[in-house]
Design a protein around this motif. Sequence first.
Motif, PDB file in Angstrom:
ATOM      1  N   GLN A  92      -7.966   0.089 -26.414  1.00  0.00           N
ATOM      2  CA  GLN A  92      -7.627  -0.152 -27.827  1.00  0.00           C
ATOM      3  C   GLN A  92      -8.291  -1.402 -28.388  1.00  0.00           C
ATOM      4  O   GLN A  92      -8.268  -1.627 -29.582  1.00  0.00           O
ATOM      5  CB  GLN A  92      -6.109  -0.342 -27.993  1.00  0.00           C
ATOM      6  N   THR A  93      -8.795  -2.235 -27.510  1.00  0.00           N
ATOM      7  CA  THR A  93      -9.163  -3.585 -27.952  1.00  0.00           C
ATOM      8  C   THR A  93     -10.557  -3.989 -27.483  1.00  0.00           C
ATOM      9  O   THR A  93     -10.820  -5.148 -27.228  1.00  0.00           O
ATOM     10  CB  THR A  93      -8.167  -4.615 -27.382  1.00  0.00           C
ATOM     11  N   ARG A  94     -11.436  -3.013 -27.340  1.00  0.00           N
ATOM     12  CA  ARG A  94     -12.752  -3.291 -26.784  1.00  0.00           C
ATOM     13  C   ARG A  94     -13.410  -4.467 -27.499  1.00  0.00           C
ATOM     14  O   ARG A  94     -13.457  -4.531 -28.723  1.00  0.00           O
ATOM     15  CB  ARG A  94     -13.622  -2.051 -26.904  1.00  0.00           C
ATOM     16  N   ILE A 146       1.147  -3.735 -23.437  1.00  0.00           N
ATOM     17  CA  ILE A 146       0.640  -3.525 -22.073  1.00  0.00           C
ATOM     18  C   ILE A 146       1.008  -4.713 -21.192  1.00  0.00           C
ATOM     19  O   ILE A 146       1.399  -4.558 -20.033  1.00  0.00           O
ATOM     20  CB  ILE A 146      -0.892  -3.293 -22.095  1.00  0.00           C
ATOM     21  N   ILE A 147       0.907  -5.907 -21.736  1.00  0.00           N
ATOM     22  CA  ILE A 147       1.272  -7.099 -20.959  1.00  0.00           C
ATOM     23  C   ILE A 147       2.743  -7.029 -20.562  1.00  0.00           C
ATOM     24  O   ILE A 147       3.107  -7.244 -19.402  1.00  0.00           O
ATOM     25  CB  ILE A 147       0.976  -8.371 -21.781  1.00  0.00           C
ATOM     26  N   SER A 200      -2.953 -13.358 -22.302  1.00  0.00           N
ATOM     27  CA  SER A 200      -3.686 -13.370 -23.568  1.00  0.00           C
ATOM     28  C   SER A 200      -3.745 -11.965 -24.165  1.00  0.00           C
ATOM     29  O   SER A 200      -4.107 -11.003 -23.480  1.00  0.00           O
ATOM     30  CB  SER A 200      -5.119 -13.868 -23.349  1.00  0.00           C
ATOM     31  N   ASP A 201      -3.406 -11.833 -25.447  1.00  0.00           N
ATOM     32  CA  ASP A 201      -3.525 -10.534 -26.098  1.00  0.00           C
ATOM     33  C   ASP A 201      -4.772 -10.450 -26.976  1.00  0.00           C
ATOM     34  O   ASP A 201      -4.857  -9.609 -27.861  1.00  0.00           O
ATOM     35  CB  ASP A 201      -2.262 -10.200 -26.889  1.00  0.00           C
ATOM     36  N   ASN A 202      -5.751 -11.308 -26.710  1.00  0.00           N
ATOM     37  CA  ASN A 202      -7.024 -11.172 -27.419  1.00  0.00           C
ATOM     38  C   ASN A 202      -7.649  -9.804 -27.184  1.00  0.00           C
ATOM     39  O   ASN A 202      -8.221  -9.209 -28.080  1.00  0.00           O
ATOM     40  CB  ASN A 202      -8.038 -12.223 -26.926  1.00  0.00           C
TER      41      ASN A 202
END
Lengths: 268, 268
Positions: free
Chosen positions: A263-265, B158-159, B150-152
């Motif tokens: 989702q975050t590529r 997911i974390i 980190s959610d960057n």
Amino acid sequence: MSPAHPAPAPQSGRLTVVGLGPGAAELMAPAVRAELDAAQDIVGYTTYVELAGPFRPDQRLLDSDNRQELARARLAFDLAAQGRRVVVVSSGDPGVFAMAAAVFEVLEQADDPAWHAVELAILPGISAAQAAAARAGAPLGHDFCVISLSDNLKPWSIIAHRLRHAVDADLVLALYNPRSLARPTQFADALAILRERRAPETPVVLGRDIGRAAESLTVTTLAALQPEQVDMRTVVIVGSSLTRQVARAAGGQWVYTPRWCSQTRATD
Amino acid sequence: MSPAHPAPAPQSGRLTVVGLGPGAAELMAPAVRAELDAAQDIVGYTTYVELAGPFRPDQRLLDSDNRQELARARLAFDLAAQGRRVVVVSSGDPGVFAMAAAVFEVLEQADDPAWHAVELAILPGISAAQAAAARAGAPLGHDFCVISLSDNLKPWSIIAHRLRHAVDADLVLALYNPRSLARPTQFADALAILRERRAPETPVVLGRDIGRAAESLTVTTLAALQPEQVDMRTVVIVGSSLTRQVARAAGGQWVYTPRWCSQTRATD
């Protein structure tokens, strides 16, 4: 500390647990080399004491068989409590399935105040999983776990429980002590757990004796992996759902786990 | 490789991603030091390039801000494809939440055959978690996981999912990038997940800048831990149900995780 000028024994003893890293001198921390050079007594499993050398004639080598971790830790405290400068050697990182925990187990149970007065330090090393990962690419590039499959000191039910959670969390797995002659069927049981919920094409890295003369690296998949490819000296790295392969310039495949989720590529 | 005799550029370029370890030169692998000495171009985040030095005047330093991992990796391939000998520096282990994965992400997406022809190698280093663990004792002495908060590049859901599974598996947790100014509330959310199912007295280790001049080590408990004690340069190690404390000779506490489970306590 020059080998030609060994350190005198300190007033009170000192016990340092050091990690040799995977085996090659070029991957051993200089702090570990200095501690080995300054040691009066070197305590450890015979194979690791040999890896840690060469030593001077004035240094005592107290090597013993594997599976005697607690006896080895007690010997080290005994010597250090007498004022000796003692090094306990582990391969890899002493803090990862190795001698550091055994040393603290012994210390916690000890009644002798002299043992509790010993100056104690742990010096880290590059672990077998890290050495195998580096040779393979970057399979531990994102969230991962490190689990020992040995049931010497924990029941298999706990190991299986941990494997199931690790798979459900989509963590990369680095598996230590994967398969011994004493428990030939358990690795197959572990594989069955992994195959239940992870795709057949999931990359798997087998690193054996990485950083030593006989090193071998195998890149395979979860579907193709055979238990016979694995022994106690193999670290098995099983990819997550995101772990990928890239062709190497010299042939073969790199294996890596990207930093992003689908989702975050990253596109910076 | 002596600094006085830099290696000539090879026929085709070479790109090596190296781990500096936690920061102190005494914890950097000699192989990494040799690769840095042989490099023509050193690419990396400014802070890490400074840690990797000193360099000779003939070596080019191509440092840049953090959060530019992919741009940095592309620059490194560009230079290596021109025949330069390039080193990309990471702190800790480049294979753990660091530049190695970014380099493979860039390689996989690249169309240029010259990039795919570059001789590529990864040299491991002692990670921040290992350095903190060694200073604290042996908290990673048994099964553990390493998770970035980190959610960057991954969603918080997911974390949180991974944290829940790691707690249910009774793994020790080493948490990277725990708390930034951009997401001040998430570490508290993570703590809430951990506190739901792990005992208040569970030992917690906070290692900040371990192996550098300003290093600090804090031993606390899950109940006492305050988010304000933690920032992006802190590694947080949360014990399992088995993680224990032992008094240090010099005051304070060691933290370690034994090799045994309660059913199988070692008595060798």
